[in-house]
Design a protein around this motif. Structure first.
Motif, PDB file in Angstrom:
ATOM      1  N   ARG A  73       0.873  -1.182   0.000  1.00 10.59           N
ATOM      2  CA  ARG A  73       0.000   0.000   0.000  1.00 10.59           C
ATOM      3  C   ARG A  73       0.907   1.228   0.000  1.00 10.59           C
ATOM      4  O   ARG A  73       1.319   1.723   1.060  1.00 10.59           O
ATOM      5  CB  ARG A  73      -0.911  -0.038   1.233  1.00 10.59           C
ATOM      6  N   SER A  74       1.218   1.687  -1.182  1.00 12.55           N
ATOM      7  CA  SER A  74       2.285   2.684  -1.335  1.00 12.55           C
ATOM      8  C   SER A  74       1.983   4.010  -0.641  1.00 12.55           C
ATOM      9  O   SER A  74       2.901   4.687  -0.179  1.00 12.55           O
ATOM     10  CB  SER A  74       2.561   2.929  -2.821  1.00 12.55           C
ATOM     11  N   LEU A  75       0.724   4.397  -0.559  1.00 13.47           N
ATOM     12  CA  LEU A  75       0.400   5.699   0.028  1.00 13.47           C
ATOM     13  C   LEU A  75       0.698   5.741   1.519  1.00 13.47           C
ATOM     14  O   LEU A  75       0.948   6.810   2.072  1.00 13.47           O
ATOM     15  CB  LEU A  75      -1.072   6.046  -0.210  1.00 13.47           C
ATOM     16  N   GLN A  76       0.667   4.586   2.171  1.00  8.17           N
ATOM     17  CA  GLN A  76       0.960   4.527   3.598  1.00  8.17           C
ATOM     18  C   GLN A  76       2.371   4.001   3.876  1.00  8.17           C
ATOM     19  O   GLN A  76       2.747   3.829   5.033  1.00  8.17           O
ATOM     20  CB  GLN A  76      -0.049   3.619   4.318  1.00  8.17           C
ATOM     21  N   PHE A  77       3.137   3.740   2.834  1.00  6.68           N
ATOM     22  CA  PHE A  77       4.465   3.143   3.021  1.00  6.68           C
ATOM     23  C   PHE A  77       5.400   4.069   3.802  1.00  6.68           C
ATOM     24  O   PHE A  77       5.438   5.279   3.576  1.00  6.68           O
ATOM     25  CB  PHE A  77       5.094   2.833   1.660  1.00  6.68           C
ATOM     26  N   GLN A  78       6.139   3.472   4.731  1.00  2.54           N
ATOM     27  CA  GLN A  78       7.180   4.173   5.467  1.00  2.54           C
ATOM     28  C   GLN A  78       8.461   3.353   5.370  1.00  2.54           C
ATOM     29  O   GLN A  78       8.461   2.161   5.690  1.00  2.54           O
ATOM     30  CB  GLN A  78       6.788   4.335   6.940  1.00  2.54           C
ATOM     31  N   GLY A 176       7.789  11.183 -15.699  1.00  7.51           N
ATOM     32  CA  GLY A 176       6.416  10.760 -15.867  1.00  7.51           C
ATOM     33  C   GLY A 176       5.797  10.539 -14.511  1.00  7.51           C
ATOM     34  O   GLY A 176       4.761   9.937 -14.380  1.00  7.51           O
ATOM     35  N   GLU A 177       6.483  11.013 -13.477  1.00  7.00           N
ATOM     36  CA  GLU A 177       6.029  10.837 -12.112  1.00  7.00           C
ATOM     37  C   GLU A 177       5.557  12.199 -11.599  1.00  7.00           C
ATOM     38  O   GLU A 177       6.356  13.007 -11.163  1.00  7.00           O
ATOM     39  CB  GLU A 177       7.174  10.316 -11.233  1.00  7.00           C
ATOM     40  N   PRO A 178       4.261  12.505 -11.688  1.00  6.96           N
ATOM     41  CA  PRO A 178       3.793  13.816 -11.275  1.00  6.96           C
ATOM     42  C   PRO A 178       4.272  14.138  -9.870  1.00  6.96           C
ATOM     43  O   PRO A 178       4.132  13.346  -8.961  1.00  6.96           O
ATOM     44  CB  PRO A 178       2.262  13.670 -11.325  1.00  6.96           C
ATOM     45  N   SER A 179       4.851  15.321  -9.697  1.00  5.32           N
ATOM     46  CA  SER A 179       5.455  15.654  -8.419  1.00  5.32           C
ATOM     47  C   SER A 179       4.583  16.579  -7.591  1.00  5.32           C
ATOM     48  O   SER A 179       5.059  17.281  -6.732  1.00  5.32           O
ATOM     49  CB  SER A 179       6.817  16.320  -8.653  1.00  5.32           C
ATOM     50  N   HIS A 180       3.287  16.580  -7.895  1.00  2.00           N
ATOM     51  CA  HIS A 180       2.382  17.365  -7.076  1.00  2.00           C
ATOM     52  C   HIS A 180       2.152  16.643  -5.751  1.00  2.00           C
ATOM     53  O   HIS A 180       2.679  15.586  -5.503  1.00  2.00           O
ATOM     54  CB  HIS A 180       1.039  17.562  -7.802  1.00  2.00           C
ATOM     55  N   ALA A 181       1.285  17.193  -4.926  1.00  3.90           N
ATOM     56  CA  ALA A 181       1.065  16.606  -3.607  1.00  3.90           C
ATOM     57  C   ALA A 181       0.426  15.236  -3.702  1.00  3.90           C
ATOM     58  O   ALA A 181      -0.346  14.950  -4.601  1.00  3.90           O
ATOM     59  CB  ALA A 181       0.166  17.530  -2.788  1.00  3.90           C
ATOM     60  N   VAL A 182       0.741  14.380  -2.735  1.00  2.00           N
ATOM     61  CA  VAL A 182       0.171  13.041  -2.650  1.00  2.00           C
ATOM     62  C   VAL A 182      -0.738  12.991  -1.442  1.00  2.00           C
ATOM     63  O   VAL A 182      -0.351  13.391  -0.349  1.00  2.00           O
ATOM     64  CB  VAL A 182       1.289  11.986  -2.508  1.00  2.00           C
ATOM     65  N   HIS A 385      -0.286   8.349  -8.626  1.00  2.00           N
ATOM     66  CA  HIS A 385      -1.583   8.419  -7.952  1.00  2.00           C
ATOM     67  C   HIS A 385      -2.162   9.831  -7.986  1.00  2.00           C
ATOM     68  O   HIS A 385      -3.384  10.015  -7.986  1.00  2.00           O
ATOM     69  CB  HIS A 385      -1.424   7.956  -6.495  1.00  2.00           C
ATOM     70  N   GLU A 386      -1.310  10.847  -8.043  1.00  2.00           N
ATOM     71  CA  GLU A 386      -1.784  12.226  -8.042  1.00  2.00           C
ATOM     72  C   GLU A 386      -2.670  12.514  -9.249  1.00  2.00           C
ATOM     73  O   GLU A 386      -3.654  13.241  -9.146  1.00  2.00           O
ATOM     74  CB  GLU A 386      -0.594  13.182  -8.016  1.00  2.00           C
ATOM     75  N   LYS A 387      -2.338  11.930 -10.388  1.00  2.00           N
ATOM     76  CA  LYS A 387      -3.138  12.147 -11.607  1.00  2.00           C
ATOM     77  C   LYS A 387      -4.212  11.067 -11.755  1.00  2.00           C
ATOM     78  O   LYS A 387      -5.329  11.347 -12.190  1.00  2.00           O
ATOM     79  CB  LYS A 387      -2.220  12.142 -12.836  1.00  2.00           C
ATOM     80  N   ALA A 388      -3.885   9.830 -11.394  1.00  2.00           N
ATOM     81  CA  ALA A 388      -4.817   8.701 -11.505  1.00  2.00           C
ATOM     82  C   ALA A 388      -5.115   8.213 -10.089  1.00  2.00           C
ATOM     83  O   ALA A 388      -4.363   7.419  -9.529  1.00  2.00           O
ATOM     84  CB  ALA A 388      -4.221   7.589 -12.361  1.00  2.00           C
TER      85      ALA A 388
END
Length: 508
Positions: A73-78, A176-182, A385-388
Motif C-alpha cells: 500500500r504505497s500511500l501509507q508506506f514508510q 512521468g512521475e507527477p510531483s504534485h502533492a500526494v 496516484h496524483e493524476k490517476a
C-alpha cells in the motif's frame, strides 16, 4: 480492442528456481496475443503474472513453493531503517563518490529468466514463431539485431516527451512521475517494534507535518521543459523522520561527484527513446546474467532478451484521467553519469505499478540497486496516484514464505497477500502465523467465503474461432475434440467470469 489469449493448460513436474527441486513446480499458462490493461489487472488480482507474452498462474496447492501475489500500500508506506540506509548510501555516493564497505544491504533478485517460467521458454519461442494474430515483437527484435551489428552507433536525442527524473545537484525532474502533492491516507494501526508480523505506526505529529508539507507543495506550481519540476521540500525538524520523497530527493552539493537520472520509456510498442537505448540496455542485461546468474557469454540471445523483457501483450492506453505517461509496459532506466546502470521492467495498470523484473550492472552492486529501485518504484506509484487516483498500489510479484531468501518483500510495509482461494487481500501480518505452519494457506478466515469472481456461466465465455466471435455455449455444439470442454472449463475457473466474458479464447 479485446484481449486474445490461447490457453495452454497445466504444466507440472518441472524445475523450481526457488528450492532447486527437479520436478516440484506446477502452473497453468496461456499465451497472450494481446491484452488490455484492465484484463491484466484483473488477472494479477487472481494470482496470474506475465513473463513476456506468456501469462501463468502457479497451482498453489500443488507447487513445491507456493507463490502468493503481494502488494504494498504505497500511500501509507514508510521506509524501514535498512531502507533508509540504502537511500543514504546512494546520496553519499552521488554527493562525494563514497563507496560503502561491508554488507551492501541488498536483497535477493528474482530467479533468472529460465527459472522464472522454468521450461516454458522453448514453448514461448515456438508460440512466437507460430503466432499469426499478433506480431508486436517482430520489428523490435529486427531493430535490436541490426543495432547489435552496428557497434558504436550513437544514441538518438531523447524527445521532449521522454519522462526523466533527475537527482542532480540543481534539478529534480519527474520521470512521468507527477510531483504534485500526494494524498495522505489514514495511518495503519500501531504495532510494536520492528517485528515483521506487526504493522508500522506513524505518530500524529508526523501526519500533521506531512499534511503541512503537502499543502506547501500544492502552492508551488509545477513547470519545466522536460517533465515536472519538483517543488523544494521544506526542511524537516530533527526529531521528525523524513518522508520517502525527502530521502530520495535530498539536495546534493554544487560539486556533486555523480549525477543520477531515472528515465521512464515505453517498451511496447517501443518508443524512439527505447529503440535508441536498446543496445546499451541489452548489454547491461547480458552482463547481469553472466555475473549474477552464471550464464555463458552466448546467453541471453537477442531473441530471449526481447521475448522476456521487451515484448508485452499489453495494449497501450492514454485515457484523459490516467497518468501522463499512459498505461502499459515500460522500462525505468537508471542513468549514472550518462550510462545505464540498471533497468526496472514495469507495467503501469489501472490500480497499480506492477514490478516485472530488475537487472543491473554488477559493477554497481554496492549501491544495493535491488532495494533502491523498489523504493523508487514505490515513490513513482505514489506520484502517479496524483493524476490517476485509483492507482495506489505497488505489486511486487510473488511472496514465497517457504523460501527464506525471498521473504524480503514482506519488509515493504504495509502490504497484503492474496488469498489463493477467495482472491481477497489480507494484511501480511495476519498471514505469517499460518505460513509458519504450512506452505499452502487459505488466508480468508471466513470458512463460508467463496470466490466472488468465479466462473458462474461458462457458456457466456467468448471464443475466437475461424475469425468469428461466439459464446462457448454455441461453440461447444460444433467441436468434437476430446478434452476440449475440460480445458475450457479449467480456463474459465482460473480467469474468472468477468475476464472470460471480455477476453477472446482462441481455438483452432
Amino acid at each position: 480492442m479485446a484481449s486474445v489469449v490461447e490457453y495452454k493448460g497445466l504444466k507440472a513436474g518441472y524445475h523450481c528456481g526457488y528450492c532447486d527441486s527437479a520436478a516440484g513446480k506446477a502452473s497453468c499458462g496461456m499465451w497472450a496475443h494481446s491484452m488490455t490493461v484492465q484484463d491484466y489487472q484483473d488477472l494479477i488480482d487472481r494470482g496470474w503474472r506475465r513473463s513476456g507474452r506468456y501469462v501463468y498462474k502457479p497451482v498453489m496447492n500443488q507447487t513445491c513453493c507456493p507463490q502468493y501475489t503481494i502488494r504494498c500500500r504505497s500511500l501509507q508506506f514508510q521506509p524501514s531503517k535498512s531502507h533508509k540506509k540504502v537511500l543514504k548510501k546512494m546520496l553519499k555516493f552521488l554527493a562525494k563518490g563514497e563507496i560503502s564497505k561491508g554488507n551492501c544491504e541488498d536483497e535477493p533478485m528474482e530467479p533468472s529468466m529460465e527459472d522464472a517460467v522454468a521450461g516454458d521458454m522453448a514453448l514461448i519461442n515456438k508460440l512466437d514463431l507460430q503466432c499469426d494474430l499478433k506480431k508486436l515483437g517482430d520489428n523490435l527484435k529486427e531493430s535490436l539485431e541490426r543495432e547489435v551489428k552496428k557497434k558504436g552507433k550513437s544514441t538518438k536525442k531523447e524527445e521532449s516527451n521522454e519522462f526523466i527524473q533527475s537527482q542532480d545537484k540543481n534539478e529534480e525532474l519527474g520521470s512521468g512521475e507527477p510531483s504534485h502533492a500526494v494524498d495522505v491516507h489514514t495511518a495503519p494501526k500501531p504495532g510494536k517494534g520492528a517485528d515483521l508480523s506487526k504493522p508500522p505506526c506513524r505518530k500524529a505529529k508526523e501526519i500533521r507535518k506531512e499534511r503541512k508539507r503537502l499543502k506547501l507543495m500544492q502552492q508551488s506550481p509545477a513547470g519545466g521543459p522536460e517533465g515536472f519540476q519538483a517543488p523544494r521540500e521544506p526542511k524537516t525538524k530533527p526529531n521528525q523522520p523524513k518522508s520517502l520523497e525527502e530521502l530520495i530527493f535530498e539536495s546534493l552539493p554544487e560539486d556533486a561527484s555523480h549525477k543520477l537520472e531515472v528515465r521512464v520509456v515505453r517498451s511496447s510498442p517501443p518508443s524512439s527513446q527505447f529503440k535508441a537505448t536498446m543496445l546499451e540496455s541489452y548489454q547491461v542485461y547480458k552482463r547481469y546474467q553472466m555475473v549474477i546468474h552464471n550464464h555463458s557469454p552466448d546467453e541471453p540471445t537477442v531473441s530471449q532478451f526481447t521475448g522476456f523483457l521487451c515484448t508485452s501483450p499489453l495494449e497501450p492506453e492514454n485515457p484523459p484521467n490516467g497518468p501522463d505517461c499512459g498505461y502499459g509496459s515500460f522500462h525505468q532506466q537508471y542513468w549514472l553519469d550518462g550510462k545505464i546502470i540498471a533497468v526496472g521492467v514495469i507495467d503501469i495498470l489501472p490500480y497499480c505499478v506492477s514490478s516485472v523484473y530488475l537487472y543491473y550492472d554488477p559493477d554497481y552492486s554496492f549501491l544495493s540497486l535491488g532495494v533502491y529501485s523498489a523504493l523508487r518504484e514505490i515513490a513513482f506509484t505514489r506520484q502517479l496516484h496524483e493524476k490517476a487516483s485509483q492507482l495506489s498500489y505497488y505489486y511486487m510479484g510473488f511472496y514465497i514464505h517457504s523460501c527464506p531468501k525471498m521473504r524480503y518483500k514482506g519488509h515493504y510495509r504495509p502490504s497484503d497477500l492474496l488469498c489463493p482461494e477467495t482472491y481477497v487481500w489480507v494484511p501480511i501480518e495476519q498471514c505469517l502465523p499460518s505460513l509458519e505452519n504450512s506452505k499452502y494457506c487459505r488466508f480468508n478466515q471466513d470458512p463460508e467465503a467463496a470466490d466472488e469472481g468465479r466462473s458462474r456461466d461458462p457458456d457466456r465465455l467468448q471464443v475466437l474461432y475461424k475469425k468469428a466471435i461466439l459464446p462457448y455455449g454455441v461453440f461447444k455444439q460444433q467441436q468434437r475434440e476430446p478434452g476440449e470442454e475440460a480445458a475450457v472449463l479449467q480456463y474459465a475457473s482460473l480467469v474468472g467470469q468477468a475476464c472470460s466474458e471480455r477476453m477472446l479464447l482462441f481455438r483452432s
